[in-house]
Every structure is written in C-alpha cells, then in structure tokens.
Design a protein around this motif. Structure first.
Motif, PDB file in Angstrom:
ATOM      1  N   GLN A   1       0.896  -0.951  -0.061  1.00  0.00           N
ATOM      2  CA  GLN A   1      -0.062   0.285  -0.396  1.00  0.00           C
ATOM      3  C   GLN A   1       0.717   0.656  -0.311  1.00  0.00           C
ATOM      4  N   MET A   2       1.673   1.137   1.176  1.00  0.00           N
ATOM      5  CA  MET A   2       3.278   2.375   0.732  1.00  0.00           C
ATOM      6  C   MET A   2       3.357   2.265  -0.668  1.00  0.00           C
ATOM      7  N   CYS A   3       4.336   1.283  -0.902  1.00  0.00           N
ATOM      8  CA  CYS A   3       4.427   1.744  -2.551  1.00  0.00           C
ATOM      9  C   CYS A   3       3.458   2.270  -3.587  1.00  0.00           C
ATOM     10  N   GLU A   4       2.377   1.451  -3.561  1.00  0.00           N
ATOM     11  CA  GLU A   4       1.257   2.193  -4.180  1.00  0.00           C
ATOM     12  C   GLU A   4       1.105   4.021  -4.481  1.00  0.00           C
ATOM     13  N   ARG A   5       0.878   4.379  -3.100  1.00  0.00           N
ATOM     14  CA  ARG A   5       0.995   5.428  -2.766  1.00  0.00           C
ATOM     15  C   ARG A   5       1.909   6.600  -3.243  1.00  0.00           C
ATOM     16  N   PHE A   6       3.174   5.930  -3.788  1.00  0.00           N
ATOM     17  CA  PHE A   6       4.324   6.793  -3.817  1.00  0.00           C
ATOM     18  C   PHE A   6       4.133   6.315  -5.960  1.00  0.00           C
ATOM     19  N   ALA A   7       4.133   5.578  -6.136  1.00  0.00           N
ATOM     20  CA  ALA A   7       4.014   4.748  -7.537  1.00  0.00           C
ATOM     21  C   ALA A   7       2.834   5.602  -8.441  1.00  0.00           C
ATOM     22  N   SER A   8       1.991   6.123  -7.257  1.00  0.00           N
ATOM     23  CA  SER A   8       0.594   6.575  -8.075  1.00  0.00           C
ATOM     24  C   SER A   8       0.577   8.860  -7.594  1.00  0.00           C
ATOM     25  N   GLY A   9       2.059   8.485  -7.270  1.00  0.00           N
ATOM     26  CA  GLY A   9       2.539   9.803  -7.508  1.00  0.00           C
ATOM     27  C   GLY A   9       1.587  11.267  -6.403  1.00  0.00           C
TER      28      GLY A   9
ATOM     29  N   CYS B   1       8.074   1.910  -8.251  1.00  0.00           N
ATOM     30  CA  CYS B   1       7.987   2.443  -6.111  1.00  0.00           C
ATOM     31  C   CYS B   1       9.506   0.936  -6.683  1.00  0.00           C
ATOM     32  N   ARG B   2      10.315   0.843  -5.347  1.00  0.00           N
ATOM     33  CA  ARG B   2      10.518  -0.919  -5.019  1.00  0.00           C
ATOM     34  C   ARG B   2      11.255  -0.529  -4.107  1.00  0.00           C
ATOM     35  N   VAL B   3      10.384  -1.504  -3.734  1.00  0.00           N
ATOM     36  CA  VAL B   3      10.863  -2.192  -1.680  1.00  0.00           C
ATOM     37  C   VAL B   3      11.572  -3.736  -2.075  1.00  0.00           C
ATOM     38  N   ASP B   4      13.163  -3.341  -0.926  1.00  0.00           N
ATOM     39  CA  ASP B   4      13.480  -4.267  -0.773  1.00  0.00           C
ATOM     40  C   ASP B   4      14.271  -4.883   1.131  1.00  0.00           C
TER      41      ASP B   4
END
Length: 173
Positions: free
Chosen positions: A36-44, A101-104
C-alpha cells in the motif's frame, strides 16, 4: 489431576495451529501494508512522504536531477517482514507520467506467504510461479491495467516492484 493436565494439553495442541495462523496472517498483512505504501508513492500521491512518516517510515524526497523527475527514499523495520528499503521515482512526460516504486527486504522474516497474500488480493490478477522454493508473482491491477506489479520471495529477499504508466488528460498536457 491427570484429567486436568490432559485437558490443558489438548487445548494447547489445538491452539498451536491457530496461533501459527495468526503469525502468518500478521506477516501477510504486514507485506500488504508495504505494498500500500509503494502504491501511494508510485501513483504520484503528493502526500506520500507525510503518510509514510506518519506510519513510522524514515521517508524523504531526494534532490531531483531534473524538473521532470522526482525521487523518494524510505526505510522502515516492518514487523513480520524485516528491514524494508523503498525507492520511488515519478517521471513526467508530455503525454503521460511514469511512477515506479521498489521495496527491497534483505533476509526477510516472512516466507512465501508475503507474496501469496499480495497475489491473492482481488484487485490484482496474474500469475505466480514457484522456482527453487521461491515464489514469484507477475500481476496487473484488475481495474487499472496500467498498474504492473512484480513481487517475489526467495532465499535471500522479498521484493515488491510497481510500475504505473498514466496518460495525462488533455488539460494537463
């Protein structure tokens, strides 16, 4: 006395699978929260940094290399997942924007259930594959075909990678 001990033993044995399920669900929901956090960032989302900070992420906007590029970094120890490092990029083009967005997570705490929980979300559809005891998913958002999601959990890492290519409205161009 023996009857009481037998009852306690039976209850304990029955409760163990339930407790284990709770831990698996907690890890899966923690992986979902990272998505969900990645979605927030990648969606701008212009409030993504503040939202991440409110959820305990050490998040900030990086210095931009161009007026058409914004990048973000965030880190957090996520219980049930591990030390997560997020990188996000928003690129602006004349007729579209591209969000990534990428989370590792190196040496993640959770197993394949981290990826399986994401693959099982009704809002994503696609394919999963087991390769060398790792689970790999290639997904697309059901109602947003421009949201492309890869995720995997292998022996060394858990990764979420989301790409969003969004055409701009005529008034934005």
């Amino acid at each position: 006395m023996r009857a009481a001990l037998t009852i306690i033993a039976v209850v304990a044995l029955c409760a163990t699978p339930v407790a284990a399920q709770g831990k698996t669900k907690t890890k899966a929901s923690a992986g979902f929260a990272v998505l969900q956090m990645c979605e927030r960032f990648a969606s701008g989302d212009v409030l993504a940094v503040q939202a991440a900070q409110a959820q305990g992420w050490d998040a900030y906007e990086d210095a931009g290399e161009s007026p058409f590029v914004k990048s973000y970094t965030a880190d957090k120890a996520v219980p049930g997942v591990g030390e997560a490092s997020l990188f996000a990029l928003i690129e602006s083009y004349p007729e579209s924007s591209f969000g990534y967005c990428r989370v590792d997570v190196d040496q993640p705490e959770g197993g394949n259930e981290l990826v399986q929980a994401i693959a099982d979300l009704p809002r994503y559809a696609g394919e999963t594959r087991v390769v060398d005891d790792g689970l790999y998913a290639s997904l697309v958002a059901s109602d947003k075909p421009n949201w492309l999601l890869l995720s995997h959990r292998n022996a060394d890492s858990f990764v979420i990678q989301l790409s969003i290519n969004t055409p701009k409205a005529a008034t934005e161009q």
